[in-house]
Design an enzyme around this catalytic site. Structure first.
Site, PDB file in Angstrom:
ATOM      1  N   ALA A 187       0.832  -1.206   0.000  1.00 55.48           N
ATOM      2  CA  ALA A 187       0.000   0.000   0.000  1.00 55.48           C
ATOM      3  C   ALA A 187       0.868   1.259   0.000  1.00 55.48           C
ATOM      4  CB  ALA A 187      -0.912  -0.001   1.215  1.00 55.48           C
ATOM      5  N   PHE A 228       3.926   1.489  -1.024  1.00 56.68           N
ATOM      6  CA  PHE A 228       4.612   1.544  -2.308  1.00 56.68           C
ATOM      7  C   PHE A 228       3.696   2.150  -3.375  1.00 56.68           C
ATOM      8  CE2 PHE A 228       6.230  -0.677  -6.194  1.00 56.68           C
ATOM      9  CZ  PHE A 228       7.478  -0.081  -6.213  1.00 56.68           C
ATOM     10  N   ASP A 229       2.454   1.681  -3.404  1.00 60.27           N
ATOM     11  CA  ASP A 229       1.489   2.213  -4.374  1.00 60.27           C
ATOM     12  C   ASP A 229       1.229   3.692  -4.147  1.00 60.27           C
ATOM     13  OD1 ASP A 229       1.267  -0.170  -5.614  1.00 60.27           O
ATOM     14  OD2 ASP A 229      -0.588  -0.778  -4.591  1.00 60.27           O
ATOM     15  N   LEU A 255      20.309 -22.944 -28.591  1.00 62.43           N
ATOM     16  CA  LEU A 255      21.334 -23.860 -28.080  1.00 62.43           C
ATOM     17  C   LEU A 255      21.091 -25.278 -28.567  1.00 62.43           C
ATOM     18  CD1 LEU A 255      21.415 -22.716 -24.332  1.00 62.43           C
ATOM     19  CD2 LEU A 255      23.102 -22.192 -26.096  1.00 62.43           C
ATOM     20  N   GLU A 313      24.785 -22.556 -15.520  1.00 60.59           N
ATOM     21  CA  GLU A 313      23.706 -21.906 -14.770  1.00 60.59           C
ATOM     22  C   GLU A 313      22.367 -22.535 -15.156  1.00 60.59           C
ATOM     23  OE1 GLU A 313      22.534 -17.836 -15.996  1.00 60.59           O
ATOM     24  OE2 GLU A 313      24.157 -18.020 -17.444  1.00 60.59           O
ATOM     25  N   LYS A 367      18.765 -23.264 -16.660  1.00 65.55           N
ATOM     26  CA  LYS A 367      18.097 -22.929 -17.908  1.00 65.55           C
ATOM     27  C   LYS A 367      16.623 -22.698 -17.592  1.00 65.55           C
ATOM     28  CE  LYS A 367      17.568 -24.463 -22.675  1.00 65.55           C
ATOM     29  NZ  LYS A 367      16.178 -24.070 -22.769  1.00 65.55           N
ATOM     30  N   ASP A 380      12.771 -21.834 -17.971  1.00 68.11           N
ATOM     31  CA  ASP A 380      11.801 -22.166 -19.003  1.00 68.11           C
ATOM     32  C   ASP A 380      10.901 -20.967 -19.254  1.00 68.11           C
ATOM     33  OD1 ASP A 380      10.699 -23.766 -20.853  1.00 68.11           O
ATOM     34  OD2 ASP A 380       9.568 -25.020 -19.454  1.00 68.11           O
ATOM     35  N   ARG A 425      12.914 -12.872 -30.025  1.00 68.01           N
ATOM     36  CA  ARG A 425      13.918 -13.496 -30.883  1.00 68.01           C
ATOM     37  C   ARG A 425      13.472 -13.546 -32.349  1.00 68.01           C
ATOM     38  NH1 ARG A 425      16.737 -18.364 -29.244  1.00 68.01           N
ATOM     39  NH2 ARG A 425      14.812 -18.825 -28.121  1.00 68.01           N
ATOM     40  N   TYR A 457      20.877 -13.303 -18.718  1.00 69.37           N
ATOM     41  CA  TYR A 457      21.937 -14.311 -18.782  1.00 69.37           C
ATOM     42  C   TYR A 457      22.971 -14.071 -19.865  1.00 69.37           C
ATOM     43  CZ  TYR A 457      18.481 -16.236 -22.064  1.00 69.37           C
ATOM     44  OH  TYR A 457      17.560 -16.388 -23.048  1.00 69.37           O
ATOM     45  N   LYS A 498      19.983 -30.823 -20.674  1.00 70.02           N
ATOM     46  CA  LYS A 498      18.594 -30.877 -20.214  1.00 70.02           C
ATOM     47  C   LYS A 498      18.332 -32.037 -19.271  1.00 70.02           C
ATOM     48  CE  LYS A 498      16.247 -28.308 -23.652  1.00 70.02           C
ATOM     49  NZ  LYS A 498      15.156 -28.386 -24.605  1.00 70.02           N
ATOM     50  N   CYS A 506     -24.576 -35.129 -10.963  1.00 67.90           N
ATOM     51  CA  CYS A 506     -23.344 -35.075 -10.189  1.00 67.90           C
ATOM     52  C   CYS A 506     -22.989 -36.473  -9.655  1.00 67.90           C
ATOM     53  CB  CYS A 506     -23.504 -34.100  -9.037  1.00 67.90           C
ATOM     54  SG  CYS A 506     -22.121 -34.153  -7.894  1.00 67.90           S
ATOM     55  N   CYS A 509     -23.500 -36.215  -5.538  1.00 59.00           N
ATOM     56  CA  CYS A 509     -24.775 -36.060  -4.831  1.00 59.00           C
ATOM     57  C   CYS A 509     -25.976 -36.341  -5.723  1.00 59.00           C
ATOM     58  CB  CYS A 509     -24.873 -34.673  -4.218  1.00 59.00           C
ATOM     59  SG  CYS A 509     -25.131 -33.391  -5.441  1.00 59.00           S
ATOM     60  N   CYS A 544     -21.848 -28.745 -10.362  1.00 59.07           N
ATOM     61  CA  CYS A 544     -22.953 -29.402  -9.690  1.00 59.07           C
ATOM     62  C   CYS A 544     -23.888 -28.296  -9.227  1.00 59.07           C
ATOM     63  CB  CYS A 544     -22.445 -30.203  -8.492  1.00 59.07           C
ATOM     64  SG  CYS A 544     -23.789 -30.845  -7.498  1.00 59.07           S
ATOM     65  N   CYS A 552     -22.832 -29.509  -2.323  1.00 59.29           N
ATOM     66  CA  CYS A 552     -22.356 -30.835  -2.708  1.00 59.29           C
ATOM     67  C   CYS A 552     -20.885 -31.083  -2.357  1.00 59.29           C
ATOM     68  CB  CYS A 552     -22.586 -31.049  -4.193  1.00 59.29           C
ATOM     69  SG  CYS A 552     -21.649 -32.406  -4.867  1.00 59.29           S
TER      70      CYS A 552
HETATM   71  S1  IVH Z   1      22.347 -18.695 -22.859  1.00 57.49           S
HETATM   72  C1  IVH Z   1      22.864 -18.622 -27.644  1.00 57.49           C
HETATM   73  N1  IVH Z   1      21.363 -19.063 -20.518  1.00 57.49           N
HETATM   74  O1  IVH Z   1      17.212 -21.320 -23.652  1.00 57.49           O
HETATM   75  C2  IVH Z   1      21.786 -18.437 -26.711  1.00 57.49           C
HETATM   76  N2  IVH Z   1      19.920 -19.353 -22.377  1.00 57.49           N
HETATM   77  O2  IVH Z   1      17.320 -23.419 -25.661  1.00 57.49           O
HETATM   78  C3  IVH Z   1      22.346 -18.076 -25.397  1.00 57.49           C
HETATM   79  N3  IVH Z   1      17.612 -19.927 -21.775  1.00 57.49           N
HETATM   80  O3  IVH Z   1      17.541 -19.227 -26.418  1.00 57.49           O
HETATM   81  C4  IVH Z   1      21.527 -18.662 -24.389  1.00 57.49           C
HETATM   82  N4  IVH Z   1      17.931 -19.908 -19.601  1.00 57.49           N
HETATM   83  O4  IVH Z   1      15.957 -18.519 -24.445  1.00 57.49           O
HETATM   84  C5  IVH Z   1      21.105 -19.070 -21.829  1.00 57.49           C
HETATM   85  N5  IVH Z   1      20.630 -19.318 -18.364  1.00 57.49           N
HETATM   86  C6  IVH Z   1      20.383 -19.325 -19.671  1.00 57.49           C
HETATM   87  C7  IVH Z   1      19.103 -19.613 -20.185  1.00 57.49           C
HETATM   88  C8  IVH Z   1      18.920 -19.621 -21.561  1.00 57.49           C
HETATM   89  C9  IVH Z   1      17.060 -20.088 -20.577  1.00 57.49           C
HETATM   90  C10 IVH Z   1      16.891 -20.109 -23.043  1.00 57.49           C
HETATM   91  C11 IVH Z   1      17.186 -19.043 -24.051  1.00 57.49           C
HETATM   92  C12 IVH Z   1      17.818 -19.795 -25.193  1.00 57.49           C
HETATM   93  C13 IVH Z   1      17.190 -21.134 -25.048  1.00 57.49           C
HETATM   94  C14 IVH Z   1      17.976 -22.201 -25.759  1.00 57.49           C
END
Ligand code: IVH
Length: 690
Positions: A35, A37-38, A84, A114, A116, A118, A137, A252, A338, A432, A435, A450, A455
C-alpha cells in the site's frame, strides 16, 4: 508547488520507488508495504500530471504500458539471437567436449554453468543507460518490438545509471562482487553508449498458480504452463495484458563487450547493473564439475521458484567461446544440458469426474502407470470438456502425459494412430457423481458445475469424518491433506484412499518419499478396522460412536445391519424410530451401497470382534465421564474404555458402574452421589485402565 520544487520531489520519489522496486522485484526483499509503495507511485503520477514535462522515459510511471498497438514493429538484431543445442545424457555432453577438443586442441576448457529457465527469450537495448527497446527473438535475425510490454516487467531496469551505488548499498553480494572483481567494477562504471542484454521473461510457479486460479474462477481454460503465458503476454498488442500478469526477467547474456574476460564476470556485471540473474551457477574446471552441478540442480528442481528444463553450460573464457564460433543456429561453445523429458505415453483406461471445492466437475484420466521424470503417474487431469474435445481423446487411447515439477500431471496429446477399435468418447455426466444433483453449465463458461451448492462441501466433510479419530483414525491424514487429495483428483470418496499409491502422493507439495510411505502404510493398516468404527465412519445421520458400538454388538456384521428391519433396529438400546429409519435410508441409497461395494473391493474388512490390543479388563462395565481429565481428552478416554471392553454412557443411571470425575465436574457427579454410583478420580481411572 513550483516547478523546481516539484522536480526535486519527483526525483526523490523516483529514486525511492526504484529502490523499493529493486529490493522487492530483484532481491526478493520487502521493506515497504504494498500500500505504501502504491501510494508513492500515486504521488509521483499526480506530480507528473501537473508537470508533464518532468516525465522521463525511465520514470516508474512509464511501466504501465501505453495504448494498444495495431501491430508490432520489426527489429533487426545487430547480433543474431541464437539458440542452443541440447544434450540429455552425460555421454552426449562428453561428446560435445570431444568435438571442441578436436577443433581447438590447445584450449584449456573451463565451464560456466547456470540454470536454464523455461521462459521466453528477450533482448533489451539500452542507450545512454536508458531502456530504449525490447525485442523478441523471432527467427533469430529479425524479431518484434515488444518494448511497451516488457516495460511492465518490474524486474527489468528502465535505467542503468545511478543504480550501482544505490544497489551496492543494499546488496552485500554486489559489494563483494565489486571488491573481488575489479574488472567487473570498472566495466559497470564506464558503460558504453549502447548496451544490449539478453535474458528470459518467465513466470514464477506462484504467479502461474495464481493466474490459473483466476482462470478457473472465471470458468476459463487453465494455462498449460508458465512459458505459454510468458510468451503470450509479451506478444499481446495491448500492454495492459502484460501489465496485469506477474512476469519476471532473468538476465543471462551480456551481448555488449565491456572488456570482461569470462562469462562468469559478465554474469556478475549483469547483477551489479541491477538485473536479476540466476542464483544457482557454477564455474567448473572440468566437465565432471558440470555433471555434479547438473545432478545437484535436478534434485533441487522442484523446490525452485520457477520452472527450469536443464542447465546451460558454456565455455567460460569469452575469447575461447568466440573462437569456437557458431554452427547453424547455435554457438559451438554452449550447450543446453537438459533433464530427462517429463513426458511419457500410456493408455487411458477411464475418465472419472471429480467435484472440486467450488462444485466444478473436472475430468480426471485414469491410466496405466507410467514413469515420468522419475515419478510413476497413473492419474492426470484433463482440465475440462473443452480440453477433451480439443485433444480429441477417447477412452482406450494412447495418450501423452506431461508432468512439470510438482504441477499435477496433465494429458497433453493423443497418438491417434494407436487408437484401438471400440475406443469410447467421454461425455460429462448430467448428474453429479457425488450427490446426484443436476449438472449445469453457464452460458459462456467452460466449466460444468454441480447445481447443489453444498455438494462439494458435503463430500469433503464426509471424508474428513471417515478418517477422523473415532472412525478410521488414519494417522497423518487430516482435513488439509484430504483437501489436497481431492483437489488433485487423487480421490473422490473415502474408498479411493485405499487405492492411493506412494507415487501419487510423493509428488505433492508438503510430501516426500518418506512421508508418502508413512501415509500409505497408515491407510493400509486400517483395512482391518473394527466394526463399530466402520459403522461410525459411514456418517449415518444420528449414528454416533456409542450407537455404532451398540449396532455392531447387536448385529455382529455389516450385512445384518444393512438388511435389518425397523423392529430389529429399534430393539437396539437407544435406537428409536428416527435413528432406525435414518439407518434404513442410508443403506437404501444406491450411492451408499456403491461405496460399500467399493470399500470391499479395495480390501477394507470390518472386524466383527472388538479386538483391542489391551486385555478386556473393563468387559461389561459402563462408565460416565464428568469434568475434564488432565492426561487425556474425553474422546481418548472413551476410546480407552471401549478398547478394554467397557461402554461409555452420556448419563448416570442405576446401571452405571463408574463415574470418572475430572476437574470441574458437573451435575453428573451430584447424580452419581444421589444414585450411590461408584465415583473414581482420574488416578483411579488410570489404574483401572492398567
Ligand atoms: S544462454 C545462444 N542461458 O534457452 C543463446 N539461455 O534453448 C544463449 N535460456 O535461447 C543462451 N535460460 O531462451 C542461456 N541461463 C540461460 C538460459 C537460456 C534459458 C533459453 C534461451 C535460449 C534457449 C535455448
Amino acid at each position: 508547488m513550483d516547478k523546481s520544487e516539484a522536480k526535486k520531489r519527483v526525483d526523490k520519489l523516483r529514486s525511492e520507488i526504484n529502490h523499493h522496486r529493486y529490493l522487492y522485484h530483484v532481491l526478493d526483499r520487502q521493506e515497504l508495504s504494498d500500500a505504501a509503495f502504491d501510494s508513492l507511485k500515486n504521488q509521483l503520477a499526480k506530480l507528473e500530471d501537473e508537470f508533464p514535462d518532468l516525465i522521463t522515459p525511465d520514470s516508474p510511471t512509464q511501466r504501465v504500458g501505453g495504448k494498444a498497438l495495431a501491430k508490432f514493429k520489426k527489429v533487426d538484431h545487430r547480433l543474431r539471437m541464437l539458440s542452443l543445442n541440447d544434450a540429455f545424457t552425460v555421454e552426449e555432453l562428453a561428446q560435445w567436449e570431444e568435438r571442441l577438443r578436436r577443433l581447438e586442441p590447445r584450449l584449456k576448457l573451463e565451464y560456466f554453468a547456470e540454470l536454464k529457465v523455461d521462459g521466453f527469450a528477450i533482448s533489451l537495448e539500452y542507450e545512454n543507460a536508458l531502456l530504449v527497446r525490447a525485442s523478441t527473438r523471432g527467427d533469430g535475425a529479425t524479431g518484434e518490438d515488444v518494448t511497451e510490454n516488457v516495460k511492465t516487467v518490474e524486474s527489468v531496469p528502465l535505467s542503468l545509471v545511478g543504480d550501482i551505488e544505490r544497489i551496492s548499498r543494499v546488496s552485500r553480494d554486489i559489494r563483494e562482487i565489486l571488491r573481488q572483481f575489479p574488472r567487473v567494477a570498472k566495466a559497470v562504471k564506464n558503460l558504453p553508449q549502447r548496451l544490449e542484454m539478453r535474458g528470459e521473461i518467465y513466470m514464477t510457479r506462484a504467479a502461474f498458480d495464481a493466474a490459473n486460479r483466476e482462470q478457473k474462477k472465471k470458468g476459463l481454460l487453465p494455462y498449460a504452463n508458465p512459458r505459454n503465458i510468458a510468451a503470450g503476454s509479451v506478444r499481446q498488442l495491448d500492454p495492459k495484458v502484460a501489465a496485469s500478469r506477474k512476469l519476471d526477467f532473468l538476465a543471462y547474456d551480456l551481448v555488449t563487450d565491456l572488456g570482461l574476460e569470462t562469462h562468469e564476470e559478465e554474469h556478475l556485471a549483469a547483477k551489479a547493473l541491477g538485473f536479476k540473474t540466476v542464483d544457482l551457477t557454477r564455474t567448473c574446471g572440468d566437465l565432471g564439475g558440470v555433471v555434479d552441478f547438473w545432478r545437484a540442480v535436478a534434485k533441487k528442481r522442484d523446490k525452485l521458484p520457477y520452472l527450469i528444463d536443464g542447465i546451460v553450460v558454456q565455455i567460460n573464457r569469452t575469447a575461447d567461446f568466440e573462437k569456437l564460433g557458431v554452427v547453424g543456429k547455435a554457438p559451438r561453445g554452449a550447450m543446453a544440458f537438459k533433464f530427462e523429458a517429463e513426458e511419457g505415453t500410456t493408455v487411458l483406461r477411464d475418465i472419472i469426474v471429480q467435484v472440486g471445492r467450488t462444485g466444478v466437475l473436472t475430468p480426471v484420466a485414469v491410466m496405466d502407470p507410467v514413469l515420468i521424470g522419475g515419478v510413476t503417474v497413473s492419474r492426470a487431469t484433463l482440465h475440462n470438456q473443452d480440453e477433451i474435445e480439443r485433444l480429441g481423446v477417447k477412452i482406450g487411447d494412447t495418450v501423452i502425459v506431461k508432468r512439470a515439477g510438482d504441477v499435477i500431471p496433465a494429458v497433453t496429446g493423443v497418438i491417434e494412430k494407436l487408437r484401438p477399435r471400440g475406443a469410447r468418447a467421454f461425455h460429462m455426466p448430467s448428474k453429479c457423481p457425488i450427490c446426484g444433483s443436476k449438472v449445469i453449465k453457464k452460458e459462456g463458461e467452460v466449466a460444468y458445475r454441480c447445481s447443489n451448492s453444498r455438494c462439494a462441501a458435503v463430500q469433503r466433510e464426509r471424508i474428513y469424518h471417515f478418517v477422523s479419530r473415532g472412525a478410521f483414525d488414519i494417522q497423518g491424514l487430516g482435513p488439509k491433506i484430504v483437501d489436497v487429495l481431492l483437489d488433485q483428483g487423487l480421490i473422490r470418496d473415502a474408498a479411493d484412499l485405499f487405492s492411493l499409491k506412494k507415487e501419487d502422493i510423493a509428488i505433492l507439495e508438503r510430501f516426500g518419499e518418506r512421508s508418502a510411505d508413512n501415509l500409505i502404510r497408515a491407510i493400509a493398516e486400517r483395512k482391518k478396522v473394527t466394526l463399530p468404527r466402520f459403522i461410525f465412519a459411514l456418517g449415518i445421520q444420528h449414528v454416533g460412536e456409542e450407537t455404532a458400538i451398540d449396532l455392531a454388538k447387536h448385529f455382529g456384521d455389516l450385512p445384518a445391519l444393512a438388511r435389518a428391519s425397523m423392529d430389529e433396529l429399534t430393539a437396539v438400546r437407544d435406537v428409536g424410530a428416527v435413528v432406525a429409519s435414518s439407518i434404513q435410508d442410508w443403506f437404501q441409497d444406491s450411492r451408499h451401497r456403491a461405496l460399500l461395494a467399493k470399500l470391499k473391493e479395495v480390501g477394507v474388512r470390518p472386524q466383527a470382534e472388538v479386538r483391542g490390543a489391551a486385555p478386556q479388563a473393563l468387559g461389561g462395565k459402563t462408565f460416565v465421564l464428568t469434568g475434564s481429565l488432565r492426561t487425556m481428552t474425553r474422546d481418548e478416554a472413551k476410546r480407552k474404555i471401549r478398547d478394554r471392553g467397557g461402554a461409555v454412557s452420556g448419563s448416570v443411571s442405576s446401571r452405571t458402574d463408574y463415574v470418572v470425575v475430572g476437574e470441574d465436574p458437573g451435575s453428573k457427579l451430584t447424580e452419581a452421589e444421589r444414585l450411590r454410583v461408584k465415583t473414581v478420580s482420574e488416578r483411579d481411572f488410570l489404574k483401572l485402565l492398567g
